[in-house]
Write a protein that holds these residues in place. Structure first.
Motif, short mmCIF file in Angstrom:
data_model
loop_
_atom_site.label_atom_id
_atom_site.label_comp_id
_atom_site.label_asym_id
_atom_site.label_seq_id
_atom_site.Cartn_x
_atom_site.Cartn_y
_atom_site.Cartn_z
N LYS A 178 0.80 -1.22 0.00
CA LYS A 178 0.00 0.00 0.00
C LYS A 178 0.84 1.28 0.00
O LYS A 178 0.54 2.20 -0.78
N ILE A 181 1.99 1.91 -3.54
CA ILE A 181 0.87 2.32 -4.40
C ILE A 181 0.50 3.78 -4.12
O ILE A 181 0.31 4.59 -5.04
N GLU A 182 0.43 4.13 -2.85
CA GLU A 182 0.09 5.51 -2.47
C GLU A 182 1.15 6.50 -2.97
O GLU A 182 0.82 7.62 -3.40
N ALA A 191 -1.82 4.17 -10.25
CA ALA A 191 -0.87 3.08 -10.03
C ALA A 191 -1.57 1.77 -10.32
O ALA A 191 -2.80 1.68 -10.28
N THR A 192 -0.77 0.73 -10.59
CA THR A 192 -1.32 -0.59 -10.92
C THR A 192 -0.82 -1.64 -9.95
O THR A 192 0.39 -1.73 -9.68
N LEU A 193 -1.75 -2.45 -9.45
CA LEU A 193 -1.43 -3.61 -8.62
C LEU A 193 -1.72 -4.87 -9.42
O LEU A 193 -2.82 -5.02 -9.98
N LEU A 213 -7.12 0.32 -0.88
CA LEU A 213 -6.19 1.14 -1.64
C LEU A 213 -6.88 2.40 -2.16
O LEU A 213 -8.09 2.42 -2.38
N THR A 217 -6.17 3.40 -8.11
CA THR A 217 -5.48 2.11 -8.17
C THR A 217 -6.16 1.21 -9.19
O THR A 217 -7.36 0.96 -9.11
N HIS A 266 3.25 -1.33 -10.53
CA HIS A 266 3.85 -0.68 -9.37
C HIS A 266 3.89 -1.59 -8.13
O HIS A 266 4.74 -1.42 -7.26
N GLY A 267 2.96 -2.52 -8.05
CA GLY A 267 2.93 -3.46 -6.94
C GLY A 267 2.48 -4.83 -7.42
O GLY A 267 1.69 -4.94 -8.36
#
Length: 371
Positions: A178, A181-182, A191-193, A213, A217, A266-267
């Motif tokens: 997190k 992402i933040e 951002a992309t998870l 999130l 996101t 990103h995550g």
């Protein structure tokens, strides 16, 4: 009282019947089980093996010397308080709807006393895994009241039983990625998870990630099974990518990056955590990205140490979560409309068949023993 147990390592599981119901230990509680989740990690104890490296295996007793057979599995437990040692208090009474935090560790060190049992160096003590029989039984003994948490009426007992393991594990992974992402949302607005593996854990993680999130996101899911990816879309994923085994590693990485915001991931949360998935995930990550490794498939990954340093990547190992995180999760589920994985109820006698289906990848969502 009935319970399903493994008499000896690799022996077939058998249902045994007992005339008496257990009494609570000093300071402990007895729970009348309502539901118990059938977790993929249970298969390690059925097969009596853990894969720790490149297909290197050790027995469960080598993994944890406190493990003893016969063993009653089951660590995802919900039910009703049946008996309490000592006086009842306002915070816990006979008849309360509860779940059990099964990850007790040694319960006798500073880590265990300060909500960091996963950092404990002592011998592991976990209900349904080692040291204590679990929820594949009509009644479960919990050694301390503090490991029994009440749940509100808004959470059904079948959903509640999944919170202490499958849901908590994904939630813990979300909390680790997190901040990254933040950070990217603050800098870039989005951002992309990437969630790898869309079984029961992956679907729960998708839900808690969406609820936890920040706005902006984008959540995409990867799996080798298209029907599971379709299910992830139905559960709220923004997009998915089929990691088809016929594709090259470079093609998979290219396809995955194309799904991210501006071609960036990103995550990552990896619920498989094999040599293949972890190495592909790390190469998908953008500079400054974070990855949480959750699954127990096994294997090794080779890292270029200079490139790892310059990449600014963060890698987290995830082992369940803390009891305070579980309290946060109960509040989240009680106050947020989450879509749980598809749930199948089975009887105690049907549990061995469900475990074999789980081993073969034939379970969509989660199977729960219903008492």
């Amino acid at each position: 009282m009935k319970r399903l147990e493994i008499p000896k390592p690799k022996d077939p599981m058998v249902v045994r019947t007992f005339d008496t119901i257990p009494s609570p230990p000093e300071g402990g509680v007895v729970i009348k089980t309502a539901f118990c989740g059938i977790c993929h990690s249970d298969l390690h104890f059925v097969d009596d093996e853990w894969i720790i490296g490149n297909h290197d295996k050790i027995t469960c007793e080598e993994m944890n010397p406190r493990l003893q057979y016969p063993l009653v599995l089951g660590h995802e437990i919900s039910g009703i308080v049946h008996a309490i040692d000592g006086d009842e208090k306002d915070d816990l009474k006979v008849g309360d709807r509860v779940i059990v935090y099964p990850w007790l560790a040694c319960n006798n060190c500073d880590f265990c006393a300060t909500d960091f049992p996963n950092f404990c160096y002592g011998p592991s003590y976990s209900i349904g895994c080692s040291g204590s029989n679990g929820g594949y039984a009509q009644y479960v003994t919990v050694p301390k009241k503090s490991f029994v948490l009440k749940i509100p009426d808004t959470i059904p007992l079948d959903i509640a039983c999944m919170l202490p393991c499958s849901t908590l594990t994904g939630y813990n992974a979300v909390t680790k990625v997190k901040p990254t992402i933040e950070k990217f949302i603050k800098l870039q607005g989005e951002a992309t998870l990437l969630i790898i593996g869309t079984g029961g854990l992956g679907l729960w993680c998708l839900q808690t990630a969406r609820a936890s999130l920040p706005k902006g996101t984008r959540i995409i899911c990867a799996d080798i099974n298209q029907s599971k990816l379709d299910n992830a879309i139905a559960h709220g994923a923004d997009d998915c990518v089929l990691w088809d085994r016929s594709l090259s590693k470079d093609d998979i990485i290219k396809l995955t990056k194309e799904k991210g915001n501006n071609g960036s991931i990103h995550g990552v949360i990896d619920f498989v955590n094999s040599s293949t998935t972890a190495s592909q995930a790390m190469e998908c990550l953008c500079k400054g990205g974070a990855i949480a490794l959750v699954g127990l498939f096994g294997g090794t990954v080779e890292l270029s140490l200079p490139l790892f340093a310059f990449s600014l990547h963060e890698i987290y190992g995830i082992a369940i979560g803390s009891i305070n995180q579980l309290r946060e999760l109960i509040d989240l589920v009680a106050n947020t409309k989450l879509i749980p994985p598809d749930i199948t109820h089975v009887s105690l006698e049907e549990a061995p068949i469900s475990l074999m289906k789980l081993k073969k990848g034939q379970i969509a969502g989660r199977s729960l023993i219903k008492f």
